[in-house]
Design a protein around this motif. Structure first.
Motif, PDB file in Angstrom:
ATOM      1  N   GLN A   1      56.099  46.557  46.839  1.00 14.90           N
ATOM      2  CA  GLN A   1      55.533  45.798  47.953  1.00 14.90           C
ATOM      3  C   GLN A   1      54.728  46.702  48.865  1.00 14.90           C
ATOM      4  OE1 GLN A   1      55.249  42.756  48.783  1.00 14.90           O
ATOM      5  NE2 GLN A   1      56.716  41.625  47.562  1.00 14.90           N
ATOM      6  N   VAL A   2      53.734  46.114  49.461  1.00 11.81           N
ATOM      7  CA  VAL A   2      52.881  46.815  50.407  1.00 11.81           C
ATOM      8  C   VAL A   2      52.953  46.086  51.743  1.00 11.81           C
ATOM      9  CG1 VAL A   2      50.519  47.467  50.972  1.00 11.81           C
ATOM     10  CG2 VAL A   2      51.326  47.630  48.608  1.00 11.81           C
ATOM     11  N   GLN A   3      53.177  46.826  52.787  1.00 16.58           N
ATOM     12  CA  GLN A   3      53.185  46.241  54.119  1.00 16.58           C
ATOM     13  C   GLN A   3      51.960  46.729  54.895  1.00 16.58           C
ATOM     14  OE1 GLN A   3      56.258  48.012  53.123  1.00 16.58           O
ATOM     15  NE2 GLN A   3      56.710  46.051  52.141  1.00 16.58           N
ATOM     16  N   LEU A   4      51.329  45.797  55.575  1.00 17.49           N
ATOM     17  CA  LEU A   4      50.146  46.109  56.358  1.00 17.49           C
ATOM     18  C   LEU A   4      50.374  45.670  57.797  1.00 17.49           C
ATOM     19  CD1 LEU A   4      47.442  44.768  53.873  1.00 17.49           C
ATOM     20  CD2 LEU A   4      48.198  47.130  54.135  1.00 17.49           C
ATOM     21  N   VAL A   5      50.065  46.535  58.731  1.00 16.93           N
ATOM     22  CA  VAL A   5      50.241  46.206  60.143  1.00 16.93           C
ATOM     23  C   VAL A   5      48.953  46.525  60.886  1.00 16.93           C
ATOM     24  CG1 VAL A   5      51.536  46.657  62.251  1.00 16.93           C
ATOM     25  CG2 VAL A   5      52.708  46.672  60.037  1.00 16.93           C
ATOM     26  N   ARG A  27      54.660  50.613  48.768  1.00 12.29           N
ATOM     27  CA  ARG A  27      54.096  51.092  47.510  1.00 12.29           C
ATOM     28  C   ARG A  27      52.567  50.994  47.553  1.00 12.29           C
ATOM     29  NH1 ARG A  27      57.404  48.756  42.482  1.00 12.29           N
ATOM     30  NH2 ARG A  27      56.122  50.365  41.495  1.00 12.29           N
ATOM     31  N   THR A  28      52.005  51.765  48.460  1.00 13.50           N
ATOM     32  CA  THR A  28      50.558  51.730  48.624  1.00 13.50           C
ATOM     33  C   THR A  28      49.882  52.650  47.632  1.00 13.50           C
ATOM     34  OG1 THR A  28      50.604  53.488  50.264  1.00 13.50           O
ATOM     35  CG2 THR A  28      50.808  51.234  51.066  1.00 13.50           C
ATOM     36  N   SER A  29      48.628  52.442  47.476  1.00 17.62           N
ATOM     37  CA  SER A  29      47.835  53.298  46.623  1.00 17.62           C
ATOM     38  C   SER A  29      46.515  53.564  47.324  1.00 17.62           C
ATOM     39  CB  SER A  29      47.563  52.632  45.270  1.00 17.62           C
ATOM     40  OG  SER A  29      46.593  53.367  44.548  1.00 17.62           O
ATOM     41  N   SER A  30      46.102  54.815  47.300  1.00 19.41           N
ATOM     42  CA  SER A  30      44.831  55.140  47.937  1.00 19.41           C
ATOM     43  C   SER A  30      43.657  54.522  47.199  1.00 19.41           C
ATOM     44  CB  SER A  30      44.654  56.660  48.013  1.00 19.41           C
ATOM     45  OG  SER A  30      44.653  57.221  46.715  1.00 19.41           O
ATOM     46  N   SER A  31      43.909  53.986  46.005  1.00 18.62           N
ATOM     47  CA  SER A  31      42.812  53.372  45.260  1.00 18.62           C
ATOM     48  C   SER A  31      42.616  51.896  45.620  1.00 18.62           C
ATOM     49  CB  SER A  31      43.064  53.494  43.757  1.00 18.62           C
ATOM     50  OG  SER A  31      44.227  52.760  43.388  1.00 18.62           O
ATOM     51  N   TYR A  32      43.533  51.337  46.397  1.00 16.87           N
ATOM     52  CA  TYR A  32      43.392  49.930  46.774  1.00 16.87           C
ATOM     53  C   TYR A  32      42.100  49.710  47.547  1.00 16.87           C
ATOM     54  CZ  TYR A  32      48.254  48.617  45.685  1.00 16.87           C
ATOM     55  OH  TYR A  32      49.437  48.341  45.068  1.00 16.87           O
ATOM     56  N   ALA A  33      41.412  48.647  47.212  1.00 20.84           N
ATOM     57  CA  ALA A  33      40.328  48.198  48.069  1.00 20.84           C
ATOM     58  C   ALA A  33      40.955  47.520  49.286  1.00 20.84           C
ATOM     59  CB  ALA A  33      39.442  47.204  47.327  1.00 20.84           C
ATOM     60  N   ALA A  97      43.681  43.356  54.606  1.00 20.85           N
ATOM     61  CA  ALA A  97      44.215  42.962  53.313  1.00 20.85           C
ATOM     62  C   ALA A  97      44.009  44.088  52.312  1.00 20.85           C
ATOM     63  CB  ALA A  97      43.533  41.690  52.832  1.00 20.85           C
ATOM     64  N   ALA A  98      44.907  44.168  51.341  1.00 24.62           N
ATOM     65  CA  ALA A  98      44.819  45.181  50.293  1.00 24.62           C
ATOM     66  C   ALA A  98      44.757  44.498  48.940  1.00 24.62           C
ATOM     67  CB  ALA A  98      46.017  46.118  50.359  1.00 24.62           C
ATOM     68  N   GLY A  99      43.932  45.057  48.062  1.00 26.01           N
ATOM     69  CA  GLY A  99      43.774  44.471  46.750  1.00 26.01           C
ATOM     70  C   GLY A  99      43.490  45.520  45.699  1.00 26.01           C
ATOM     71  N   PRO A 100      43.318  45.126  44.466  1.00 24.45           N
ATOM     72  CA  PRO A 100      43.107  46.063  43.367  1.00 24.45           C
ATOM     73  C   PRO A 100      41.854  46.905  43.556  1.00 24.45           C
ATOM     74  CG  PRO A 100      42.657  43.812  42.684  1.00 24.45           C
ATOM     75  CD  PRO A 100      43.271  43.737  44.033  1.00 24.45           C
ATOM     76  N   PRO A 101      41.787  48.031  42.867  1.00 26.92           N
ATOM     77  CA  PRO A 101      40.698  48.996  43.082  1.00 26.92           C
ATOM     78  C   PRO A 101      39.300  48.473  42.775  1.00 26.92           C
ATOM     79  CG  PRO A 101      42.511  50.017  41.911  1.00 26.92           C
ATOM     80  CD  PRO A 101      42.803  48.559  41.952  1.00 26.92           C
ATOM     81  N   SER A 102      39.183  47.481  41.900  1.00 28.04           N
ATOM     82  CA  SER A 102      37.854  46.995  41.539  1.00 28.04           C
ATOM     83  C   SER A 102      37.057  46.621  42.780  1.00 28.04           C
ATOM     84  CB  SER A 102      37.987  45.776  40.635  1.00 28.04           C
ATOM     85  OG  SER A 102      36.731  45.151  40.461  1.00 28.04           O
ATOM     86  N   ASN A 110      40.648  35.823  47.768  1.00 28.90           N
ATOM     87  CA  ASN A 110      41.558  35.598  46.644  1.00 28.90           C
ATOM     88  C   ASN A 110      41.900  36.865  45.875  1.00 28.90           C
ATOM     89  OD1 ASN A 110      41.605  32.830  47.187  1.00 28.90           O
ATOM     90  ND2 ASN A 110      39.813  32.453  45.909  1.00 28.90           N
ATOM     91  N   ARG A 111      41.099  37.904  46.052  1.00 33.32           N
ATOM     92  CA  ARG A 111      41.347  39.135  45.303  1.00 33.32           C
ATOM     93  C   ARG A 111      42.384  40.034  45.974  1.00 33.32           C
ATOM     94  NH1 ARG A 111      39.498  43.911  45.945  1.00 33.32           N
ATOM     95  NH2 ARG A 111      38.524  44.126  43.896  1.00 33.32           N
ATOM     96  N   TYR A 112      42.785  39.668  47.191  1.00 35.95           N
ATOM     97  CA  TYR A 112      43.700  40.517  47.941  1.00 35.95           C
ATOM     98  C   TYR A 112      45.115  39.939  47.876  1.00 35.95           C
ATOM     99  CZ  TYR A 112      39.396  42.544  49.735  1.00 35.95           C
ATOM    100  OH  TYR A 112      38.173  43.169  49.829  1.00 35.95           O
ATOM    101  N   GLY A 113      46.038  40.771  47.460  1.00 39.00           N
ATOM    102  CA  GLY A 113      47.402  40.296  47.294  1.00 39.00           C
ATOM    103  C   GLY A 113      48.304  40.575  48.472  1.00 39.00           C
TER     104      GLY A 113
END
Length: 125
Positions: A1-5, A27-33, A97-102, A110-113
């Protein structure tokens, strides 16, 4: 899970500047868009801007282009939205919002989970 504040919202006058911050944890990733969206009362959520994982690609809504700047600090797991020359029509709740690297369709919500809880920005005339 990723938390955003998100933080940094407030009440400002037209023409002022404001900087929003989005702190990521879990569980963040620096590659997230990362994207910024906003929603005004009675309106649908709209795209503001986005940045790729590397920070090398950014995209902005036409309404904020030239006034807003997105940046990220992957070491601090933070994304910033610098808002300049604010207008009353910028008044809204701002969400990150955070989403996949693409970098495909960065403007589509819709691309952000993962989404933050939002921060209120009010611009008075």
């Amino acid at each position: 899970q990723v938390q955003l504040v998100e933080s940094g919202g407030g009440l400002v006058q037209a023409g002022d500047s404001l900087r929003l911050s989005c702190a990521a944890s879990g569980r963040t990733s620096s590659s997230y868009a990362m994207g910024w969206f906003r929603q005004a009362p009675g309106k649908e959520r709209e795209f503001v801007g986005a940045i790729s994982g590397s920070g090398g690609i950014t995209d902005y809504a036409d309404s904020v282009k030239g006034r807003f700047i997105i940046s990220r600090d992957n070491a601090k797991r933070t994304v910033l939205l610098q808002m300049n020359s604010l207008k009353p029509e910028d008044t809204a709740v701002y969400y990150c919002a955070a989403g996949p690297p693409s970098t495909y369709r960065l403007s589509s919500p819709n691309r952000y989970g993962y989404w933050g809880q939002g921060t209120q920005v009010t611009v008075s005339s």
